[in-house]
Motif scaffolding. Sequence first.
Motif, PDB file in Angstrom:
ATOM      1  N   TYR A  30      32.434 -20.326  -3.529  1.00  0.00           N
ATOM      2  CA  TYR A  30      33.629 -20.031  -4.127  1.00  0.00           C
ATOM      3  C   TYR A  30      33.284 -19.844  -5.657  1.00  0.00           C
ATOM      4  O   TYR A  30      32.865 -20.675  -6.520  1.00  0.00           O
ATOM      5  CB  TYR A  30      34.881 -21.135  -4.169  1.00  0.00           C
ATOM      6  N   GLY A  31      33.306 -18.420  -6.048  1.00  0.00           N
ATOM      7  CA  GLY A  31      32.775 -17.979  -7.405  1.00  0.00           C
ATOM      8  C   GLY A  31      31.255 -18.781  -7.579  1.00  0.00           C
ATOM      9  O   GLY A  31      30.500 -18.483  -6.885  1.00  0.00           O
ATOM     10  N   LYS A  70      33.684 -32.395  -8.384  1.00  0.00           N
ATOM     11  CA  LYS A  70      35.240 -32.566  -8.457  1.00  0.00           C
ATOM     12  C   LYS A  70      36.022 -32.006  -7.102  1.00  0.00           C
ATOM     13  O   LYS A  70      37.181 -31.954  -6.986  1.00  0.00           O
ATOM     14  CB  LYS A  70      35.891 -32.354  -9.546  1.00  0.00           C
ATOM     15  N   VAL A  71      35.295 -31.146  -6.335  1.00  0.00           N
ATOM     16  CA  VAL A  71      36.090 -30.234  -5.438  1.00  0.00           C
ATOM     17  C   VAL A  71      36.170 -30.997  -4.403  1.00  0.00           C
ATOM     18  O   VAL A  71      35.174 -31.245  -3.538  1.00  0.00           O
ATOM     19  CB  VAL A  71      35.315 -28.992  -4.990  1.00  0.00           C
ATOM     20  N   GLU A  96      43.312 -25.572 -13.176  1.00  0.00           N
ATOM     21  CA  GLU A  96      43.594 -24.383 -12.458  1.00  0.00           C
ATOM     22  C   GLU A  96      42.336 -24.060 -11.703  1.00  0.00           C
ATOM     23  O   GLU A  96      42.441 -23.575 -10.310  1.00  0.00           O
ATOM     24  CB  GLU A  96      44.284 -23.207 -13.193  1.00  0.00           C
ATOM     25  N   GLN A  97      41.148 -23.788 -12.236  1.00  0.00           N
ATOM     26  CA  GLN A  97      39.890 -23.326 -11.596  1.00  0.00           C
ATOM     27  C   GLN A  97      39.645 -24.375 -10.662  1.00  0.00           C
ATOM     28  O   GLN A  97      39.341 -23.953  -9.589  1.00  0.00           O
ATOM     29  CB  GLN A  97      38.755 -23.269 -12.642  1.00  0.00           C
ATOM     30  N   VAL A  98      39.527 -25.653 -10.885  1.00  0.00           N
ATOM     31  CA  VAL A  98      39.533 -26.624  -9.685  1.00  0.00           C
ATOM     32  C   VAL A  98      40.349 -26.751  -8.639  1.00  0.00           C
ATOM     33  O   VAL A  98      39.828 -26.735  -7.579  1.00  0.00           O
ATOM     34  CB  VAL A  98      39.288 -28.117 -10.139  1.00  0.00           C
ATOM     35  N   THR A 103      41.589 -25.359  -3.161  1.00  0.00           N
ATOM     36  CA  THR A 103      42.414 -24.480  -2.278  1.00  0.00           C
ATOM     37  C   THR A 103      41.496 -23.726  -1.265  1.00  0.00           C
ATOM     38  O   THR A 103      41.674 -23.733  -0.143  1.00  0.00           O
ATOM     39  CB  THR A 103      43.293 -23.414  -2.868  1.00  0.00           C
ATOM     40  N   HIS A 104      40.347 -22.961  -1.844  1.00  0.00           N
ATOM     41  CA  HIS A 104      39.302 -22.242  -0.889  1.00  0.00           C
ATOM     42  C   HIS A 104      38.899 -23.387   0.134  1.00  0.00           C
ATOM     43  O   HIS A 104      38.745 -22.563   1.166  1.00  0.00           O
ATOM     44  CB  HIS A 104      38.346 -21.773  -1.976  1.00  0.00           C
TER      45      HIS A 104
END
Length: 139
Positions: A30-31, A70-71, A96-98, A103-104
Amino acid sequence: MSASALGELILAVHEAAGQSGGPSARRWRYGNVVGISTPRVRDLALATVHVKHLVEGRPIAAITVAAHRKVAVDVVFVLDEFQAAAQFHCATTGSEQVLEQETHWAEYLATKTSAALTATDIAASLSRGCPSATDSTAG
């Protein structure tokens, strides 16, 4: 899915997370975050589940699957007399980025779990819930 398939559901989630000899999560990306190692899986106390998440059904077990720093995603297994289900929830309410990364990660785990169950001819019904960072409730 049938309540009798609870064991297969739990194993499928672990397989999706890269445990039990399942496919490596190295493909999760993701990114600029890439799953370069096997995710860490740890037990999550049911008391914590009730505090952190709005859960539909009766939770009987829960784990946290951390992909990268942290994901992480909390997976709650619920059971009633007819059905077993896995609910995928973002583990934090960070930036929001985390949250986007979590979510992904939740979607990735749900998709891989569903594929593992389908391969064994078990119909899957999975849910995921990750609020935006500006929401006041988790789940």
